[in-house]
Design a protein around this motif. Structure first.
Motif, PDB file in Angstrom:
ATOM      1  N   LEU A  75       8.056  -1.862  -5.781  1.00  0.00           N
ATOM      2  CA  LEU A  75       6.957  -1.858  -4.809  1.00  0.00           C
ATOM      3  C   LEU A  75       7.146  -2.960  -3.774  1.00  0.00           C
ATOM      4  CD1 LEU A  75       4.061  -0.970  -3.884  1.00  0.00           C
ATOM      5  CD2 LEU A  75       3.206  -2.716  -5.475  1.00  0.00           C
ATOM      6  N   SER A  78       9.538  -2.112  -1.073  1.00  0.00           N
ATOM      7  CA  SER A  78       9.221  -0.976  -0.206  1.00  0.00           C
ATOM      8  C   SER A  78       8.693  -1.466   1.138  1.00  0.00           C
ATOM      9  CB  SER A  78       8.172  -0.077  -0.876  1.00  0.00           C
ATOM     10  OG  SER A  78       8.668   0.443  -2.090  1.00  0.00           O
ATOM     11  N   ILE A 184      -1.177   9.934  -6.397  1.00  0.00           N
ATOM     12  CA  ILE A 184      -1.678   8.839  -7.235  1.00  0.00           C
ATOM     13  C   ILE A 184      -2.445   9.393  -8.424  1.00  0.00           C
ATOM     14  CG2 ILE A 184      -3.303   6.907  -7.313  1.00  0.00           C
ATOM     15  CD1 ILE A 184      -2.503   6.257  -4.435  1.00  0.00           C
ATOM     16  N   ALA A 206      -1.418  -6.531  -9.587  1.00  0.00           N
ATOM     17  CA  ALA A 206      -1.450  -5.774  -8.328  1.00  0.00           C
ATOM     18  C   ALA A 206      -2.423  -6.396  -7.339  1.00  0.00           C
ATOM     19  CB  ALA A 206      -1.835  -4.319  -8.605  1.00  0.00           C
ATOM     20  N   CYS A 210      -1.365  -8.165  -3.830  1.00  0.00           N
ATOM     21  CA  CYS A 210      -1.922  -7.699  -2.557  1.00  0.00           C
ATOM     22  C   CYS A 210      -2.539  -8.850  -1.772  1.00  0.00           C
ATOM     23  CB  CYS A 210      -2.970  -6.613  -2.823  1.00  0.00           C
ATOM     24  SG  CYS A 210      -3.591  -5.827  -1.316  1.00  0.00           S
ATOM     25  N   HIS A 241       1.779  -1.447   1.650  1.00  0.00           N
ATOM     26  CA  HIS A 241       3.114  -0.932   1.360  1.00  0.00           C
ATOM     27  C   HIS A 241       3.157   0.593   1.382  1.00  0.00           C
ATOM     28  CE1 HIS A 241       5.234  -4.633   0.020  1.00  0.00           C
ATOM     29  NE2 HIS A 241       3.996  -5.055  -0.175  1.00  0.00           N
ATOM     30  N   SER A 243       3.560   2.964  -0.722  1.00  0.00           N
ATOM     31  CA  SER A 243       3.568   3.188  -2.169  1.00  0.00           C
ATOM     32  C   SER A 243       4.113   4.563  -2.529  1.00  0.00           C
ATOM     33  CB  SER A 243       2.153   3.002  -2.744  1.00  0.00           C
ATOM     34  OG  SER A 243       1.224   3.821  -2.074  1.00  0.00           O
ATOM     35  N   THR A 244       3.998   5.521  -1.607  1.00  0.00           N
ATOM     36  CA  THR A 244       4.559   6.845  -1.875  1.00  0.00           C
ATOM     37  C   THR A 244       6.067   6.781  -2.011  1.00  0.00           C
ATOM     38  OG1 THR A 244       2.793   7.748  -0.502  1.00  0.00           O
ATOM     39  CG2 THR A 244       4.523   9.257  -1.146  1.00  0.00           C
ATOM     40  N   ALA A 246       7.804   4.175  -3.068  1.00  0.00           N
ATOM     41  CA  ALA A 246       8.083   3.558  -4.369  1.00  0.00           C
ATOM     42  C   ALA A 246       7.901   4.563  -5.499  1.00  0.00           C
ATOM     43  CB  ALA A 246       7.181   2.342  -4.571  1.00  0.00           C
ATOM     44  N   ALA A 263       3.008   1.021  -8.337  1.00  0.00           N
ATOM     45  CA  ALA A 263       2.773   1.542  -6.988  1.00  0.00           C
ATOM     46  C   ALA A 263       1.500   2.373  -6.934  1.00  0.00           C
ATOM     47  CB  ALA A 263       3.966   2.374  -6.534  1.00  0.00           C
ATOM     48  N   TYR A 266      -1.377  -0.076  -7.050  1.00  0.00           N
ATOM     49  CA  TYR A 266      -1.430  -0.798  -5.769  1.00  0.00           C
ATOM     50  C   TYR A 266      -1.971   0.104  -4.670  1.00  0.00           C
ATOM     51  CZ  TYR A 266       0.002  -4.298  -2.321  1.00  0.00           C
ATOM     52  OH  TYR A 266       0.005  -5.254  -1.347  1.00  0.00           O
ATOM     53  N   GLY A 267      -1.595   1.385  -4.714  1.00  0.00           N
ATOM     54  CA  GLY A 267      -2.088   2.332  -3.716  1.00  0.00           C
ATOM     55  C   GLY A 267      -3.595   2.480  -3.735  1.00  0.00           C
TER      56      GLY A 267
END
Length: 297
Positions: A75, A78, A184, A206, A210, A241, A243-244, A246, A263, A266-267
């Protein structure tokens, strides 16, 4: 892992997002680097050097499961997500700088992302029965394909049909957000038996990552003399980021759902945290401006 999510939804989500990025780019966005070298250089150093170092420190401090630790490093490696442009616009950032950083970093990530991910795999040494877990050269080529080919197609489409690119920009952004949400949800559903344990392990990491990403992205440029609007842009670019990307690498290329959990988490957390952070720095900068205005006698 559900094969439809692995073979269809994830690549489709990433392709839509990267194609949408391409629709918003021109060659001028890359050329802009020469006009703002200081801001771009500082942001890229934060993104490519400081963020992996911060992620490494966090996963070591929290003693994460090796696979989750590798997922966090993936992540961190990315590039910024396209949503950073929206957040930058909302909080008075330099959106043109965001576009430039996303474009440049997406290209650089084709090299740095496999390097950082493979380093993490070697260092944390997660259990892998057949020894196939890693981004070998063939998989690096796939990273190149899933990142840059849709971007190139988007840029070509914009050049040939700018009117279509303008009309498609909003639907593509909405579609990207919708597909990201589905991915997600699918990732979390696939790991539903372990999600409580993962949330307990990775949730705080996470959130901390962030907050630190956004803070480093804002304070480091400001301390080095970058103007406030550009620092806001750097902050959103570094904190939000892709995240997709990652998750796609974790699930489709490395064939491991657990690597995608950081990820996915985090998303979920990055948008409210970025919104709160943007509100805070905007409020602070306005207060500083008010204090700087001389009072008439």
């Amino acid at each position: 892992m559900d094969s439809a999510l692995t073979s269809v939804a994830l690549p489709a989500a990433l392709a839509i997002i990267m194609f949408g990025l391409g629709l918003s780019l021109t060659v001028e966005d890359f050329a802009r680097v020469a006009r703002h070298p200081k801001a771009v250089a500082i942001a890229l150093v934060c993104q490519l050097v400081l963020l992996p170092a911060i992620a490494f420190g966090l996963v070591a401090a929290f003693d994460l499961d090796p696979l989750l630790a590798v997922g966090m490093m993936l992540l961190a490696a990315s590039p910024g997500g396209t949503t950073a442009n929206l957040f930058s616009h909302l909080f008075r950032g330099d959106v043109a700088l965001n576009v430039t950083l996303t474009a440049v970093n997406s290209v650089i990530a084709v090299v740095t992302l496999p390097l950082i991910t493979n380093f993490a795999l070697v260092y944390f040494d997660p259990a892998d029965g057949d020894g196939s877990l890693g981004l070998q050269f063939s998989k690096v080529l796939q990273v190149f394909a899933v990142v840059l080919i849709p971007v190139a197609l988007g840029m070509f489409t914009r050049r040939r049909s700018p009117g279509f690119a303008e009309r498609a920009d909003r639907p593509v952004r909405i579609g990207s957000a919708a597909v990201l949400a589905l991915v997600i949800v699918g990732t979390i559903a696939a790991e539903r038996e372990n999600i409580a344990d993962y949330a307990a392990q990775i949730g705080l990491v996470a959130v901390a990552f962030c907050v630190l990403s956004l803070t480093v992205g804002y304070l480091v440029p400001r301390r080095l003399g970058v103007m406030d609007r550009q620092a806001v842009a750097c902050s959103m670019e570094i904190g939000i980021h892709n995240s997709t990307l990652a998750m796609t690498i974790a699930i489709s290329l490395l064939d491991n759902v657990q690597l995608a959990v950081p990820a996915a988490v985090y998303g979920v957390v990055m948008f409210p945290i970025a919104a709160a952070f943007g509100w805070l720095i905007t409020r602070t900068s306005r207060a500083d401006e008010d204090e700087a205005v001389p009072v008439a006698p």
